[in-house]
Design a protein around this motif. Structure first.
Motif, mmCIF file in Angstrom:
data_model
loop_
_atom_site.group_PDB
_atom_site.id
_atom_site.type_symbol
_atom_site.label_atom_id
_atom_site.label_comp_id
_atom_site.label_asym_id
_atom_site.label_seq_id
_atom_site.Cartn_x
_atom_site.Cartn_y
_atom_site.Cartn_z
ATOM 1 N N PHE A 7 0.811 -1.217 0.000
ATOM 2 C CA PHE A 7 0.000 0.000 0.000
ATOM 3 C C PHE A 7 0.844 1.267 0.000
ATOM 4 O O PHE A 7 0.341 2.338 -0.268
ATOM 5 N N SER A 8 2.157 1.126 0.324
ATOM 6 C CA SER A 8 2.998 2.327 0.344
ATOM 7 C C SER A 8 3.105 2.927 -1.059
ATOM 8 O O SER A 8 3.503 4.080 -1.220
ATOM 9 N N LEU A 9 2.724 2.152 -2.100
ATOM 10 C CA LEU A 9 2.736 2.694 -3.460
ATOM 11 C C LEU A 9 1.738 3.831 -3.610
ATOM 12 O O LEU A 9 1.831 4.634 -4.532
ATOM 13 N N LEU A 10 0.752 3.878 -2.682
ATOM 14 C CA LEU A 10 -0.252 4.934 -2.761
ATOM 15 C C LEU A 10 0.160 6.179 -1.979
ATOM 16 O O LEU A 10 -0.608 7.129 -1.886
ATOM 17 N N ALA A 11 1.394 6.161 -1.414
ATOM 18 C CA ALA A 11 1.851 7.313 -0.636
ATOM 19 C C ALA A 11 1.819 8.579 -1.486
ATOM 20 O O ALA A 11 1.956 8.517 -2.706
ATOM 21 N N LEU A 12 1.616 9.720 -0.793
ATOM 22 C CA LEU A 12 1.422 10.965 -1.535
ATOM 23 C C LEU A 12 2.720 11.475 -2.153
ATOM 24 O O LEU A 12 2.708 12.161 -3.160
ATOM 25 N N PRO A 15 8.059 8.317 -4.188
ATOM 26 C CA PRO A 15 8.035 6.920 -4.653
ATOM 27 C C PRO A 15 6.608 6.406 -4.800
ATOM 28 O O PRO A 15 6.341 5.558 -5.645
ATOM 29 N N GLY A 16 5.669 6.962 -4.006
ATOM 30 C CA GLY A 16 4.266 6.560 -4.115
ATOM 31 C C GLY A 16 3.579 7.346 -5.223
ATOM 32 O O GLY A 16 4.063 8.390 -5.649
ATOM 33 N N ALA A 198 3.565 1.024 -14.556
ATOM 34 C CA ALA A 198 4.927 1.227 -14.053
ATOM 35 C C ALA A 198 5.241 0.279 -12.907
ATOM 36 O O ALA A 198 6.366 -0.196 -12.772
ATOM 37 N N THR A 199 4.230 0.010 -12.048
ATOM 38 C CA THR A 199 4.491 -0.809 -10.860
ATOM 39 C C THR A 199 3.991 -2.232 -11.017
ATOM 40 O O THR A 199 4.267 -3.079 -10.186
ATOM 41 N N ARG A 200 3.224 -2.494 -12.075
ATOM 42 C CA ARG A 200 2.589 -3.790 -12.328
ATOM 43 C C ARG A 200 1.630 -4.189 -11.204
ATOM 44 O O ARG A 200 1.385 -5.361 -10.977
ATOM 45 N N GLU A 201 1.114 -3.188 -10.479
ATOM 46 C CA GLU A 201 0.101 -3.447 -9.443
ATOM 47 C C GLU A 201 -1.251 -2.994 -9.993
ATOM 48 O O GLU A 201 -1.792 -1.967 -9.587
ATOM 49 N N TYR A 202 -1.801 -3.751 -10.940
ATOM 50 C CA TYR A 202 -2.995 -3.295 -11.646
ATOM 51 C C TYR A 202 -4.182 -3.162 -10.708
ATOM 52 O O TYR A 202 -4.874 -2.146 -10.689
ATOM 53 N N PHE A 203 -4.430 -4.198 -9.899
ATOM 54 C CA PHE A 203 -5.627 -4.178 -9.054
ATOM 55 C C PHE A 203 -5.586 -3.029 -8.069
ATOM 56 O O PHE A 203 -6.566 -2.306 -7.894
#
Lengths: 239, 276
Positions: A7-12, A15-16, A198-203
């Motif tokens: 979930f840190s990929l959603l950081a503001l 890197p998120g 970019a992150t391959r985290e589609y869902f």
């Protein structure tokens, strides 16, 4: 096989992708709101043309709404985008200026507004027809100018009839902004796709964007329902 | 919708003589507009670049077929799914009701393009991670794009139509259901003989509009590499560097499709006895 979702990929921050997503969301809301307002203006003009216009004006409005309702939004947006930018560039060239790049926001608003206008014309036409003609005639008999009749009588009297349809159109406007992703506007859906690729985290990203759209829909639903209740004051309860 | 009037017989509208039907088309301003339109059409045909058309015509035909097949299959599958979605929201047990309402709200509250990309990229990437799926007989199909396009379009149609079916089920007059029960029909038979057919009947007038909306949603599948009509035209534009000609043809084809569909659906609607 499936790792825990990061979930840190959603950081503001950098890197998120959260910040980029929110910026895209704001851009989507701007596009939807601008296009919706433009649609209301076009819709009022179109409805007036259809109800009170001369024969030619009425037929032109009829052709416009027919075209909007029969052709996919995606295709219309492409057409309006190219025709709009081409016309503006030619206009600038005629004044001896350099061709300019139109900024995305106004082009997007124009494209959405022209599509919304077709549907809004039909909504307003039906709503104005639902106003008892005696009320408008009474206002005219008092010597009110046409604009004042519109502002004081026709608009407030038709509002309760137009609001359900216009609420629906607002939902369509927010969802139609996603189509601009296909033309290359960096609104929420396109930003989401870029982040996901970019992150391959589609869902993760598509669900996050879905939640943003859903929140917008549900919150505006509450507001629109309040507005509808307010506009219906003094009217008999809906059947 | 008013209650059915069974007393007045149904009179077909008397057919107007040909001259009366043509009169609105022959008004002077319409003749001028038709002339202008004809001139514009001639200018488009003679002044613009159409030499690519014969080369791409077979591909355009294929794309049209893909669009129509996607439309028909997703409407049929979506309608089949919409029936239980609508019924459950009116009469189902609470958990099923919440599920159906939630499904309709989520699908109707988010853009179709987002759903399409979620299902295509998300599910596609997920499936590729499982060796069991990669080895199964389904894999050759799941590697293509159209199953995802079909699935998304079907779910979308089901959600919008499900909402309409909810209203239709809720709107069947209570008296008809009470009459059926008074005849001693068991609950299931009331549903099968009265409630269900009456609800479908009430929802039919809105179906034509929904099908046109679905037609207008199909070009989105081009963004996940399904070669429908829109994708073929995009390909033409990339190959020939023409901006307007392919787009104008595309608009003309969609206008014809919407028009034909509207006429066919109106004719079908007229054949369903409505009781007015």
């Amino acid at each position: 096989m499936i790792e825990a979702i990061d979930f840190s990929l959603l950081a503001l921050t950098s890197p998120g992708w959260g910040g980029a997503l929110l910026a895209g969301f704001l851009r989507s809301v701007e596009l939807a709101a601008g296009g919706y307002l433009l649609g209301i203006v076009i819709g009022l003009l179109g409805a007036t043309a259809k109800l009170y216009g001369g024969r030619v004006l009425r037929d032109i409005a009829e052709i416009y709404t027919l075209l909007i309702r029969a052709v996919p939004e995606l295709v219309l947006m492409l057409l309006f985008y190219y025709v709009g930018t081409d016309l503006l560039n030619q206009l600038m060239a005629a004044f001896g200026r350099e061709g300019i790049d139109i900024d995305g926001l106004s082009a997007g608003i124009l494209v959405i507004g022209l599509v919304q206008g077709g549907y809004a014309t039909e909504v307003f036409r039906g709503a104005i027809r639902a106003v008892p003609p005696g009320q408008i005639e009474a206002a005219q008999a008092f010597g009110m100018s046409p604009f004042r009749v519109l502002r004081r009588v026709t608009l407030p009297a038709m509002a309760p009839h137009a609001l359900p349809g216009m609420a629906n159109l607002w939902m369509i406007a927010t969802k139609d902004t996603a189509l601009l992703a296909v033309i290359g506007f960096s609104e929420l859906t396109l930003v989401t796709k870029q982040a996901a690729a970019a992150t391959r985290e589609y869902f993760l990203f598509f669900f996050a964007a879905g939640l943003l759209y859903l929140a917008l829909t549900l919150i505006s639903n509450l507001g629109l329902r309040w507005l509808e209740r307010r506009a219906r004051r003094g009217l008999p309860a809906a059947a | 919708m008013p209650d059915i009037d069974i007393v007045t017989p149904i009179h077909p509208a008397p057919a107007l003589p040909l001259r009366a039907r043509l009169a609105p088309l022959l008004m002077p301003h319409r003749l001028v507009m038709a002339g202008l339109a004809l001139a514009a059409l001639l200018a488009i045909i003679t002044q613009m670049e159409w030499s690519w058309l014969p080369v791409y015509l077979p591909k355009i035909g294929d794309g049209l077929l893909v669009t129509l097949v996607l439309l028909a299959s997703s409407v049929i599958a979506g309608f089949a799914l919409a029936l239980p979605l609508g019924a459950v929201q009116v009469t189902g047990p609470a958990p099923l009701r919440w599920l159906a309402t939630g499904f309709c709200t989520v699908i109707r509250g988010t853009p179709l393009l987002l759903q399409l990309w979620l299902i295509y990229y998300g599910l596609g990437a997920l499936f590729a991670q499982f060796p069991e799926i990669r080895g199964s007989w389904l894999w050759p199909y799941l590697r293509q794009a159209w199953p995802y396009g079909f699935l998304t379009l079907t779910l979308s149609f089901a959600a919008y139509q499900g909402e309409i079916m909810r209203g239709a089920f809720a709107g069947v007059p209570r008296g008809e259901l009470e009459a059926a029960r008074a005849f001693g029909m068991p609950r299931l038979m009331v549903f099968r003989r009265v409630w269900f057919p009456r609800a479908v009947h009430r929802a039919l007038p809105t179906l034509a509009g929904e099908i046109i909306l679905q037609l207008k949603a199909t070009p989105l599948v081009a963004t996940i590499t399904v070669t429908d009509l829109y994708a073929v035209i995009t390909r033409v534009r990339q190959d020939t560097y023409l901006t307007y000609e392919p787009l104008l043809l595309l608009i003309a084809i969609y206008l014809c499709l919407s028009g034909t569909l509207t006429i066919v659906l109106r004719w079908l609607e007229g054949r369903v006895p409505s009781g007015h």
